[in-house]
Motif scaffolding. Sequence first.
Motif, PDB file in Angstrom:
ATOM      1  N   UNK A  20       0.824  -1.210   0.000  1.00 14.74           N
ATOM      2  CA  UNK A  20       0.000   0.000   0.000  1.00 14.74           C
ATOM      3  C   UNK A  20       0.855   1.257   0.000  1.00 14.74           C
ATOM      4  N   UNK A  21       2.048   1.152   0.589  1.00 12.67           N
ATOM      5  CA  UNK A  21       2.919   2.311   0.702  1.00 12.67           C
ATOM      6  C   UNK A  21       3.789   2.512  -0.545  1.00 12.67           C
ATOM      7  N   UNK A  22       3.780   1.548  -1.448  1.00 13.18           N
ATOM      8  CA  UNK A  22       4.618   1.648  -2.627  1.00 13.18           C
ATOM      9  C   UNK A  22       4.092   2.727  -3.580  1.00 13.18           C
ATOM     10  N   UNK A  23       5.019   3.328  -4.307  1.00 20.57           N
ATOM     11  CA  UNK A  23       4.665   4.408  -5.224  1.00 20.57           C
ATOM     12  C   UNK A  23       5.127   4.096  -6.642  1.00 20.57           C
ATOM     13  N   UNK A  24       4.448   4.726  -7.596  1.00 20.86           N
ATOM     14  CA  UNK A  24       4.833   4.647  -8.999  1.00 20.86           C
ATOM     15  C   UNK A  24       5.289   6.040  -9.418  1.00 20.86           C
ATOM     16  N   UNK A  25       6.425   6.111 -10.095  1.00 21.96           N
ATOM     17  CA  UNK A  25       6.979   7.396 -10.510  1.00 21.96           C
ATOM     18  C   UNK A  25       6.605   7.671 -11.967  1.00 21.96           C
ATOM     19  N   UNK A  26       5.996   8.824 -12.200  1.00 25.66           N
ATOM     20  CA  UNK A  26       5.596   9.231 -13.542  1.00 25.66           C
ATOM     21  C   UNK A  26       6.442  10.425 -13.986  1.00 25.66           C
ATOM     22  N   UNK A  27       6.705  10.493 -15.285  1.00 24.91           N
ATOM     23  CA  UNK A  27       7.443  11.606 -15.867  1.00 24.91           C
ATOM     24  C   UNK A  27       6.447  12.631 -16.413  1.00 24.91           C
ATOM     25  N   UNK A  28       6.520  13.863 -15.917  1.00 26.17           N
ATOM     26  CA  UNK A  28       5.615  14.916 -16.352  1.00 26.17           C
ATOM     27  C   UNK A  28       6.419  16.088 -16.910  1.00 26.17           C
ATOM     28  N   UNK A  29       5.732  17.075 -17.433  1.00 31.54           N
ATOM     29  CA  UNK A  29       6.406  18.261 -17.953  1.00 31.54           C
ATOM     30  C   UNK A  29       7.104  19.049 -16.855  1.00 31.54           C
ATOM     31  N   UNK A  30       6.682  18.820 -15.622  1.00 30.85           N
ATOM     32  CA  UNK A  30       7.281  19.527 -14.481  1.00 30.85           C
ATOM     33  C   UNK A  30       8.254  18.645 -13.697  1.00 30.85           C
ATOM     34  N   UNK A  31       8.662  17.513 -14.322  1.00 32.30           N
ATOM     35  CA  UNK A  31       9.596  16.623 -13.657  1.00 32.30           C
ATOM     36  C   UNK A  31       8.942  15.337 -13.186  1.00 32.30           C
ATOM     37  N   UNK A  32       9.648  14.610 -12.349  1.00 32.24           N
ATOM     38  CA  UNK A  32       9.167  13.328 -11.846  1.00 32.24           C
ATOM     39  C   UNK A  32       8.130  13.527 -10.748  1.00 32.24           C
ATOM     40  N   UNK A  33       7.115  12.674 -10.759  1.00 26.65           N
ATOM     41  CA  UNK A  33       6.052  12.736  -9.765  1.00 26.65           C
ATOM     42  C   UNK A  33       5.748  11.333  -9.249  1.00 26.65           C
ATOM     43  N   UNK A  39       4.288   0.333 -22.118  1.00 31.01           N
ATOM     44  CA  UNK A  39       5.446   0.385 -21.221  1.00 31.01           C
ATOM     45  C   UNK A  39       5.024   0.450 -19.759  1.00 31.01           C
ATOM     46  N   UNK A  40       4.016   1.267 -19.457  1.00 31.25           N
ATOM     47  CA  UNK A  40       3.583   1.411 -18.072  1.00 31.25           C
ATOM     48  C   UNK A  40       2.919   0.127 -17.574  1.00 31.25           C
ATOM     49  N   UNK A  41       2.294  -0.619 -18.484  1.00 29.12           N
ATOM     50  CA  UNK A  41       1.641  -1.866 -18.089  1.00 29.12           C
ATOM     51  C   UNK A  41       2.643  -2.836 -17.479  1.00 29.12           C
ATOM     52  N   UNK A  42       3.820  -2.919 -18.049  1.00 24.47           N
ATOM     53  CA  UNK A  42       4.842  -3.832 -17.552  1.00 24.47           C
ATOM     54  C   UNK A  42       5.305  -3.452 -16.150  1.00 24.47           C
ATOM     55  N   UNK A  43       5.367  -2.166 -15.877  1.00 22.11           N
ATOM     56  CA  UNK A  43       5.890  -1.723 -14.586  1.00 22.11           C
ATOM     57  C   UNK A  43       4.852  -1.740 -13.466  1.00 22.11           C
ATOM     58  N   UNK A  44       3.554  -1.671 -13.803  1.00 20.19           N
ATOM     59  CA  UNK A  44       2.534  -1.600 -12.749  1.00 20.19           C
ATOM     60  C   UNK A  44       1.781  -2.912 -12.521  1.00 20.19           C
ATOM     61  N   UNK A  45       2.004  -3.900 -13.376  1.00 22.62           N
ATOM     62  CA  UNK A  45       1.279  -5.171 -13.237  1.00 22.62           C
ATOM     63  C   UNK A  45       1.498  -5.792 -11.864  1.00 22.62           C
ATOM     64  N   UNK A  46       2.710  -5.661 -11.340  1.00 27.14           N
ATOM     65  CA  UNK A  46       3.022  -6.260 -10.032  1.00 27.14           C
ATOM     66  C   UNK A  46       2.246  -5.623  -8.891  1.00 27.14           C
ATOM     67  N   UNK A  47       1.700  -4.427  -9.116  1.00 29.73           N
ATOM     68  CA  UNK A  47       0.966  -3.723  -8.073  1.00 29.73           C
ATOM     69  C   UNK A  47      -0.545  -3.945  -8.152  1.00 29.73           C
ATOM     70  N   UNK A  48      -0.993  -4.784  -9.078  1.00 33.63           N
ATOM     71  CA  UNK A  48      -2.417  -5.092  -9.140  1.00 33.63           C
ATOM     72  C   UNK A  48      -3.195  -4.295 -10.162  1.00 33.63           C
TER      73      UNK A  48
END
Length: 235
Positions: free
Chosen positions: A127-140, A174-183
């Motif tokens: 529950x505490x794990x996070x996913x990092x996204x790349x935005x125009x304002x940097x990493x989120x 690409x995002x599907x591969x990285x988030x599948x482990x989180x449900x």
Amino acid sequence: MIRIAVVDDEKIILDSISEKIADILNQHKVKYELYNFTDGRSLIKSYLEQSFDLVFLDIDMPNVTGIDIAKKLRTYDDSLEIVFVTNKDELVYESIKYVPFRFIRKSEFDNDINEAIDKYLKKRTKKKQSIIFSTENGKKAITVSDIEYIEVRSHKLTVHTKSGILEANGNLKDIELSVAQYGFIRIHQSYLVNFRFIDVIKQNCVVLDSGHQLSLSSRRYNEVKKALMRFSREL
């Protein structure tokens, strides 16, 4: 810190459950606060003053049963994790509507309680794990449990969270591969859905807890149902 309540009308059993919980958590080096109650009314009164993360409830108690308590607690908090303790298997079916995290059989107490706490700690960590996204304002970074679903629009990602929307760079493959482990489950060429927010799966759409409906690809229907069942057991 994990706040835990244990409810059982038999003092000897109550102390035994609490001691076992403490032993297991001490082995895991987890910080916790443990509260014992011999009746449900005392628990409810205490809960209104200070909430708990995890509650162990004896189902079969006089006057106010564990099921009565669970029903009341659910009106306050849908996310509270409830573990039912019972020596009457027939009561398990009646309690399912209150979405218990686990059942502990008194006849298999040691095995069941070890498994229940181990799964709870793993779920709490995820529950505490996070996913990092790349935005125009940097990493989120966004906590996994806050993301309802991810949508792709014109080679851009739209991340729908409980508090709003985030526009990010990337593609769904690409995002599907990285988030599948989180449900997260791919339900359509345009959607990845966090299984935690799925309420109903219909033939042509998935209904979220919020009531929002997302298109479901017909060829993915069976795959999505199986994935939901698997994640519900594992996470």
